[in-house]
Scaffold this active site. Structure first.
Site, mmCIF file in Angstrom:
data_model
loop_
_atom_site.group_PDB
_atom_site.id
_atom_site.type_symbol
_atom_site.label_atom_id
_atom_site.label_comp_id
_atom_site.label_asym_id
_atom_site.label_seq_id
_atom_site.Cartn_x
_atom_site.Cartn_y
_atom_site.Cartn_z
ATOM 1 N N ASP A 110 0.850 -1.184 0.000
ATOM 2 C CA ASP A 110 0.000 0.000 0.000
ATOM 3 C C ASP A 110 0.889 1.239 0.000
ATOM 4 O OD1 ASP A 110 -2.365 1.413 0.005
ATOM 5 O OD2 ASP A 110 -2.557 1.420 2.174
ATOM 6 N N HIS A 117 -3.698 14.216 0.588
ATOM 7 C CA HIS A 117 -3.929 13.368 1.754
ATOM 8 C C HIS A 117 -2.756 13.451 2.726
ATOM 9 C CE1 HIS A 117 -5.184 9.951 4.188
ATOM 10 N NE2 HIS A 117 -4.031 9.352 3.934
ATOM 11 N N GLU A 183 -10.150 4.110 3.654
ATOM 12 C CA GLU A 183 -9.281 4.792 2.706
ATOM 13 C C GLU A 183 -9.719 4.381 1.304
ATOM 14 O OE1 GLU A 183 -5.242 5.613 5.266
ATOM 15 O OE2 GLU A 183 -5.205 3.992 3.787
ATOM 16 N N GLU A 185 -9.137 3.908 -2.366
ATOM 17 C CA GLU A 185 -7.903 3.733 -3.119
ATOM 18 C C GLU A 185 -8.163 3.022 -4.442
ATOM 19 O OE1 GLU A 185 -4.590 2.239 -0.937
ATOM 20 O OE2 GLU A 185 -5.343 2.933 1.005
ATOM 21 N N ASP A 217 -9.104 0.398 1.997
ATOM 22 C CA ASP A 217 -8.142 -0.056 3.001
ATOM 23 C C ASP A 217 -8.617 0.420 4.376
ATOM 24 O OD1 ASP A 217 -5.804 -1.346 3.846
ATOM 25 O OD2 ASP A 217 -4.720 0.553 3.908
ATOM 26 N N ARG A 221 -7.568 4.054 13.288
ATOM 27 C CA ARG A 221 -6.657 5.175 13.502
ATOM 28 C C ARG A 221 -6.092 5.234 14.920
ATOM 29 N NH1 ARG A 221 -5.240 6.348 8.401
ATOM 30 N NH2 ARG A 221 -7.045 6.884 7.097
ATOM 31 N N GLN A 224 -3.432 2.522 15.007
ATOM 32 C CA GLN A 224 -2.347 2.991 14.145
ATOM 33 C C GLN A 224 -1.546 4.109 14.816
ATOM 34 O OE1 GLN A 224 -3.735 4.667 10.460
ATOM 35 N NE2 GLN A 224 -1.695 5.059 9.662
ATOM 36 N N LYS A 237 -3.844 -1.601 10.266
ATOM 37 C CA LYS A 237 -4.168 -1.751 8.848
ATOM 38 C C LYS A 237 -4.429 -3.201 8.449
ATOM 39 C CE LYS A 237 -3.259 2.480 7.164
ATOM 40 N NZ LYS A 237 -4.130 3.246 6.270
ATOM 41 N N THR A 241 -8.716 -5.484 4.191
ATOM 42 C CA THR A 241 -8.682 -4.612 3.020
ATOM 43 C C THR A 241 -9.677 -5.187 2.024
ATOM 44 O OG1 THR A 241 -6.348 -4.049 3.346
ATOM 45 C CG2 THR A 241 -7.278 -3.661 1.158
ATOM 46 N N GLU A 342 -9.872 12.714 7.514
ATOM 47 C CA GLU A 342 -9.781 14.019 6.861
ATOM 48 C C GLU A 342 -11.130 14.725 6.853
ATOM 49 O OE1 GLU A 342 -7.071 13.975 3.131
ATOM 50 O OE2 GLU A 342 -7.776 11.910 3.373
#
Length: 398
Positions: A110, A117, A183, A185, A217, A221, A224, A237, A241, A342
């Site tokens: 990834d 971002h 996420e 992607e 993904d 948080r 992480q 993570k 996925t 975000e």
């Protein structure tokens, strides 16, 4: 009549693996709202894949390389344009089939290739400091993920547990993630492998990559945030996925290639090439049925070809079925940001979703996220990339 002009028309022809009734999974191609059974087409002698279309994954077909991919695409196009009774019994409505993982993932990498971002997260995580770290514009940042937890669209996502430590906490605690995120992607599926020690140049990208697939993904948080220093993403993570059930061949995207953003400072020579391009793809992120974001892929700072070149520059090999993802796709505007950390600015600014107009910062149990995307096709047509969706289930234990 078959729909030859819509987002899944004859200009697109994405591949997947499907099952109909109680039959074994095999390779199919989507045309409109139907699936053409390529294993069945081969069984009646209308196409030859050396048996690859009867496999339960795309991998045998992917390994055959560009010449075989092009020949199959040309033959499928011919058969569908003919629309004769030769295909009777070989077309099934999409609504009546079950999709499985379209390819067996060998390795999963990834990347972190959106400047917007990365800048947003830098502002959130390092307020008052430079948002981008010094190496970010010199190389495509990435990490090696966990291939065994890549799942197909529709699979439920169990809320992960792990260690968390807020800045105000004296010590870490263990429990379900409370800052579960997505996420949005774009993933790239490797067809032709390389040997150990072999590098793939930017210009050889299309000789090795078969196509693209939408990716979500999922990211915890809080887990992480506590674990990522000094080595980067791990348990925050690796729990899941999701990928779409349809893989769009690169050959379908001929009208979608665009010039990427200018790169300053100049990159090292191994990251340059004559066919280094970005993709004009726009995603749509729905949270409990509410569209919350439309991230554009075209502004991505690092291109798919540069990502593959960097991935292999140290001699690391790639295998058939390897998946590498772009990293979160985010544009310059708030309604173009591809992650909820975000969109809610770290959880400080909730968004309203669903029919009940509920406020959300991060994902709650029962929430569903669906990502779709569209790209320009030839002669004014549109290509609709297959959706990737998942629903959050409560943590097990905790």
């Amino acid at each position: 009549m078959l729909d030859l002009t819509g987002p899944y028309g004859i200009h697109h022809l994405p591949y997947g693996v499907f099952a109909h009734d109680d039959e074994a999974p095999r390779v199919g191609v989507r045309i409109g709202d139907d699936v053409l059974d390529l294993a069945g087409v081969e069984a009646v002698g209308l196409i030859d894949s050396a048996g690859a279309f009867g496999a339960p994954t795309l991998n045998p077909f992917l390994a055959q390389g560009r010449a075989a991919w092009a020949a199959a695409r040309a033959r499928i196009t011919e058969l569908l344009r003919d629309q004769s009774d030769r295909l009777d019994g070989l077309l099934h409505p999409v609504a009546e089939v079950t999709l499985s993982m379209p390819f067996a993932v060998g390795d999963y990498v990834d990347f972190y290739s959106s400047e917007h971002h990365a800048t947003n997260l830098g502002k959130l995580f390092r307020p008052g400091a430079e948002p981008l770290l010094p190496n970010w514009k010199h190389l495509p940042i990435g990490y090696h993920g966990r291939s065994g937890t890549v799942v197909v669209t529709g699979a439920d996502i169990v809320r992960p547990c792990g260690q968390r430590k807020a800045p105000t906490d004296e010590a870490p605690s263990f429990g379900p993630s409370t800052r579960l995120d997505i996420e949005a992607e774009l993933g790239f599926v490797v067809g032709v492998p390389t040997g150990l020690g072999q590098r793939v140049s930017v210009d050889d990208f299309a000789e090795h990559v078969f196509g693209v697939v939408l990716v979500n993904d999922w990211s915890a948080r809080d887990i992480q945030g506590w674990e990522y220093q000094p080595l980067g993403p791990f348990l925050g993570k690796s729990f899941a996925t999701s990928v779409a059930g349809w893989v769009t061949p690169l050959d379908a995207l001929s009208a979608a290639w665009v010039e990427p953003p200018a790169q300053e400072p100049a990159v090292l020579p191994y990251l340059t090439g004559s066919v280094n391009q970005g993709l004009d793809i726009t995603m749509t992120v729905e949270w409990n049925g509410t569209v919350v974001s439309r991230p554009p892929f075209a502004p991505m700072y690092w291109t798919p070809a540069q990502q593959l070149a960097h991935l292999t520059v140290n001699g690391a090999s790639v295998r058939t079925g390897d998946l590498y993802a772009s990293g979160t796709v985010s544009g310059p505007d708030r309604d173009q940001w591809g992650s909820f950390i975000e969109l809610t600015w770290g959880g400080a600014e909730p968004v309203t979703v669903g029919e009940d107009k509920a406020e959300r910062t991060f994902l709650r149990d029962g929430d569903t996220v669906t990502i779709t995307a569209a790209a320009p096709g030839p002669d004014g047509t549109v290509i609709g990339l297959g959706e990737v969706t998942g629903t959050i289930l409560p943590a097990i234990g905790g």
